[in-house]
Design an enzyme around this catalytic site. Sequence first.
Site, PDB file in Angstrom:
ATOM      1  N   SER A  17       0.819  -1.216   0.000  1.00 23.49           N
ATOM      2  CA  SER A  17       0.000   0.000   0.000  1.00 23.49           C
ATOM      3  C   SER A  17       0.854   1.268   0.000  1.00 23.49           C
ATOM      4  O   SER A  17       1.824   1.383   0.753  1.00 23.49           O
ATOM      5  CB  SER A  17      -0.918   0.018   1.223  1.00 23.49           C
ATOM      6  OG  SER A  17      -1.583   1.262   1.297  1.00 23.49           O
ATOM      7  N   LYS A  68     -13.018  -4.078   1.706  1.00 22.72           N
ATOM      8  CA  LYS A  68     -13.824  -2.908   1.341  1.00 22.72           C
ATOM      9  C   LYS A  68     -15.332  -3.169   1.351  1.00 22.72           C
ATOM     10  O   LYS A  68     -16.113  -2.270   1.626  1.00 22.72           O
ATOM     11  CB  LYS A  68     -13.394  -2.377  -0.041  1.00 22.72           C
ATOM     12  CG  LYS A  68     -12.008  -1.743  -0.011  1.00 22.72           C
ATOM     13  CD  LYS A  68     -11.513  -1.392  -1.385  1.00 22.72           C
ATOM     14  CE  LYS A  68     -11.946  -0.011  -1.775  1.00 22.72           C
ATOM     15  NZ  LYS A  68     -11.115   0.531  -2.881  1.00 22.72           N
ATOM     16  N   ASP A 105     -13.538   6.699  -3.448  1.00 27.28           N
ATOM     17  CA  ASP A 105     -12.901   6.293  -4.712  1.00 27.28           C
ATOM     18  C   ASP A 105     -13.451   7.084  -5.904  1.00 27.28           C
ATOM     19  O   ASP A 105     -12.699   7.484  -6.794  1.00 27.28           O
ATOM     20  CB  ASP A 105     -13.103   4.793  -4.967  1.00 27.28           C
ATOM     21  CG  ASP A 105     -12.204   3.938  -4.096  1.00 27.28           C
ATOM     22  OD1 ASP A 105     -11.123   4.416  -3.702  1.00 27.28           O
ATOM     23  OD2 ASP A 105     -12.583   2.785  -3.806  1.00 27.28           O
ATOM     24  N   GLY A 131     -14.119  -3.158 -18.101  1.00 27.00           N
ATOM     25  CA  GLY A 131     -14.089  -3.806 -16.800  1.00 27.00           C
ATOM     26  C   GLY A 131     -15.354  -3.549 -16.007  1.00 27.00           C
ATOM     27  O   GLY A 131     -16.043  -2.536 -16.216  1.00 27.00           O
ATOM     28  N   ALA A 132     -15.677  -4.503 -15.111  1.00 25.68           N
ATOM     29  CA  ALA A 132     -16.897  -4.370 -14.309  1.00 25.68           C
ATOM     30  C   ALA A 132     -16.676  -4.919 -12.899  1.00 25.68           C
ATOM     31  O   ALA A 132     -17.580  -5.489 -12.296  1.00 25.68           O
ATOM     32  CB  ALA A 132     -18.054  -5.099 -14.999  1.00 25.68           C
ATOM     33  N   ASN A 155     -17.025  -6.060 -20.386  1.00 26.58           N
ATOM     34  CA  ASN A 155     -16.239  -6.847 -19.433  1.00 26.58           C
ATOM     35  C   ASN A 155     -16.086  -8.260 -19.970  1.00 26.58           C
ATOM     36  O   ASN A 155     -16.999  -8.803 -20.584  1.00 26.58           O
ATOM     37  CB  ASN A 155     -16.959  -6.895 -18.076  1.00 26.58           C
ATOM     38  CG  ASN A 155     -16.063  -7.439 -16.985  1.00 26.58           C
ATOM     39  OD1 ASN A 155     -14.937  -6.958 -16.819  1.00 26.58           O
ATOM     40  ND2 ASN A 155     -16.529  -8.436 -16.255  1.00 26.58           N
ATOM     41  N   LYS A 160     -21.211  -9.668 -15.292  1.00 21.46           N
ATOM     42  CA  LYS A 160     -20.850  -8.650 -14.291  1.00 21.46           C
ATOM     43  C   LYS A 160     -21.159  -7.243 -14.801  1.00 21.46           C
ATOM     44  O   LYS A 160     -21.575  -6.370 -14.046  1.00 21.46           O
ATOM     45  CB  LYS A 160     -19.375  -8.779 -13.903  1.00 21.46           C
ATOM     46  CG  LYS A 160     -19.165  -9.919 -12.908  1.00 21.46           C
ATOM     47  CD  LYS A 160     -17.715 -10.306 -12.758  1.00 21.46           C
ATOM     48  CE  LYS A 160     -16.866  -9.291 -12.038  1.00 21.46           C
ATOM     49  NZ  LYS A 160     -15.469  -9.776 -11.901  1.00 21.46           N
ATOM     50  N   ILE A 220      -7.090   3.243 -14.288  1.00 18.36           N
ATOM     51  CA  ILE A 220      -6.959   3.218 -12.822  1.00 18.36           C
ATOM     52  C   ILE A 220      -5.685   2.490 -12.391  1.00 18.36           C
ATOM     53  O   ILE A 220      -5.290   2.557 -11.242  1.00 18.36           O
ATOM     54  CB  ILE A 220      -8.202   2.641 -12.115  1.00 18.36           C
ATOM     55  CG1 ILE A 220      -8.368   1.171 -12.427  1.00 18.36           C
ATOM     56  CG2 ILE A 220      -9.462   3.407 -12.461  1.00 18.36           C
ATOM     57  CD1 ILE A 220      -9.128   0.472 -11.333  1.00 18.36           C
ATOM     58  N   TYR A 222      -1.833   2.249 -11.947  1.00 18.95           N
ATOM     59  CA  TYR A 222      -0.790   3.284 -11.855  1.00 18.95           C
ATOM     60  C   TYR A 222       0.611   2.694 -11.753  1.00 18.95           C
ATOM     61  O   TYR A 222       1.586   3.414 -11.523  1.00 18.95           O
ATOM     62  CB  TYR A 222      -1.072   4.245 -10.684  1.00 18.95           C
ATOM     63  CG  TYR A 222      -1.193   3.573  -9.350  1.00 18.95           C
ATOM     64  CD1 TYR A 222      -0.077   3.200  -8.619  1.00 18.95           C
ATOM     65  CD2 TYR A 222      -2.449   3.294  -8.830  1.00 18.95           C
ATOM     66  CE1 TYR A 222      -0.196   2.565  -7.407  1.00 18.95           C
ATOM     67  CE2 TYR A 222      -2.587   2.658  -7.607  1.00 18.95           C
ATOM     68  CZ  TYR A 222      -1.450   2.288  -6.907  1.00 18.95           C
ATOM     69  OH  TYR A 222      -1.576   1.648  -5.700  1.00 18.95           O
TER      70      TYR A 222
HETATM   71  P1  ATR Z   1     -11.132  -4.227  -8.929  1.00 16.56           P
HETATM   72  O1  ATR Z   1     -11.814  -4.180  -7.619  1.00 16.56           O
HETATM   73  O2  ATR Z   1      -9.769  -3.589  -8.936  1.00 16.56           O
HETATM   74  O3  ATR Z   1     -11.982  -3.744 -10.058  1.00 16.56           O
HETATM   75  P2  ATR Z   1     -11.724  -6.930  -9.645  1.00 16.56           P
HETATM   76  O4  ATR Z   1     -13.055  -6.801  -9.000  1.00 16.56           O
HETATM   77  O5  ATR Z   1     -10.963  -8.209  -9.458  1.00 16.56           O
HETATM   78  O6  ATR Z   1     -10.773  -5.779  -9.161  1.00 16.56           O
HETATM   79  O7  ATR Z   1     -11.879  -6.637 -11.197  1.00 16.56           O
HETATM   80  C1  ATR Z   1     -10.851  -6.783 -12.099  1.00 16.56           C
HETATM   81  C2  ATR Z   1     -11.348  -6.427 -13.495  1.00 16.56           C
HETATM   82  O8  ATR Z   1     -10.304  -6.734 -14.428  1.00 16.56           O
HETATM   83  C3  ATR Z   1     -12.556  -7.257 -13.927  1.00 16.56           C
HETATM   84  O9  ATR Z   1     -13.354  -6.469 -14.781  1.00 16.56           O
HETATM   85  C4  ATR Z   1     -11.892  -8.396 -14.683  1.00 16.56           C
HETATM   86  O10 ATR Z   1     -12.715  -9.045 -15.616  1.00 16.56           O
HETATM   87  P3  ATR Z   1     -13.618 -10.326 -15.176  1.00 16.56           P
HETATM   88  O11 ATR Z   1     -14.803  -9.746 -14.475  1.00 16.56           O
HETATM   89  O12 ATR Z   1     -13.945 -10.994 -16.435  1.00 16.56           O
HETATM   90  O13 ATR Z   1     -12.746 -11.137 -14.267  1.00 16.56           O
HETATM   91  C5  ATR Z   1     -10.797  -7.644 -15.395  1.00 16.56           C
HETATM   92  N1  ATR Z   1      -9.737  -8.549 -15.851  1.00 16.56           N
HETATM   93  C6  ATR Z   1      -8.760  -9.122 -15.102  1.00 16.56           C
HETATM   94  N2  ATR Z   1      -7.966  -9.896 -15.880  1.00 16.56           N
HETATM   95  C7  ATR Z   1      -8.455  -9.820 -17.146  1.00 16.56           C
HETATM   96  C8  ATR Z   1      -8.067 -10.394 -18.416  1.00 16.56           C
HETATM   97  N3  ATR Z   1      -7.015 -11.207 -18.519  1.00 16.56           N
HETATM   98  N4  ATR Z   1      -8.820 -10.077 -19.503  1.00 16.56           N
HETATM   99  C9  ATR Z   1      -9.893  -9.260 -19.409  1.00 16.56           C
HETATM  100  N5  ATR Z   1     -10.291  -8.682 -18.245  1.00 16.56           N
HETATM  101  C10 ATR Z   1      -9.593  -8.956 -17.136  1.00 16.56           C
END
Ligand code: ATR
Length: 275
Positions: A17, A68, A105, A131-132, A155, A160, A220, A222
């Site tokens: 962190s 969280k 956030d 992403g979702a 996503n 999701k 998001i 970094y």
């Molecule tokens: P956070 O809280 O940081 O959003 P998370 O809930 O684990 O973390 O979400 C990670 C995101 O990255 C999700 O949208 C995930 O897609 P899935 O819902 O299909 O898992 C996406 N992600 C992670 N690895 C991926 C990959 N190799 N290809 C496409 N999407 C990916």
Amino acid sequence: MTQIPRAAVIGNPISHSLSPKLHGYWLKRYGLEGSYEALQVAEDALEATLHSLPAKGFVGANVTIPHKVSVLQFADQVTDRATLIGAANTLIFKADGRIFADNTDGYGFISNLRQGAPSWDPKAGPAAIFGAGGAARAVVVALIDAGVPEIVISNRTRPKAEALRDDFGARIRVVDWVQADTMVEDAMTVVNTTSLGMKGASDFKVSLDGLRKETVVTDIVYNPLKTPFLEAAEKRGCTTVDGLGMLLHQGVPGFERWFGHRPEVDEETRQAVLS
Ligand code: ATR
């Protein structure tokens, strides 16, 4: 004798962190009495730990992965935005021992965009989100609040994205992951909320060739600061904003509540956290 205010970030693991560096820097910069530490807390110890902290002089805490969502059940009061997002990242311990939970956030996300792209206008057109996951939820709530006319989400795991649409309504459209590249064509704001491009993770491979140069693009992720996603957007001539500022800005409301001074997020702050 008044106690020196203490705050912490609670997670598991916690060594990665950047929050202790950030808050430690601000305490020093403003000459404030206080401390900020990292607390590694297992899931089954979260409730007891939270209730033990006020008596030890803690005035609040940040909460990170994996607590969280679960932290909400131990809070006595939860802000509307934390309820909507379904997660909290900032806690305030009241003098009577009650726990107040908020989610900053979305505030961090919007503040970062406004600082990094001052001419960014959320109302200028649709937003496209890759992403979702948990982060996407905070981004969606923040963008709706900022007045974006439409949000398009894609996503890898489509249900999701559909769940987000079902939760947040008519302004959201879901696009299949295999067609995710088409989302950016009309978008004026484009956001990567996936972990793709993060150091050690897979690359972001969706084409951004359809981006217009007027579009503001942010990630998001970094680490690295300049992700392949942002690099591709830069090549299209877009204004890009890296993800570090979201982390820095989300810390502002907590710091102000705990230590009584609203801190600045500027180049000096970035350098302090990156050093
Ligand atoms: P956070 O809280 O940081 O959003 P998370 O809930 O684990 O973390 O979400 C990670 C995101 O990255 C999700 O949208 C995930 O897609 P899935 O819902 O299909 O898992 C996406 N992600 C992670 N690895 C991926 C990959 N190799 N290809 C496409 N999407 C990916």
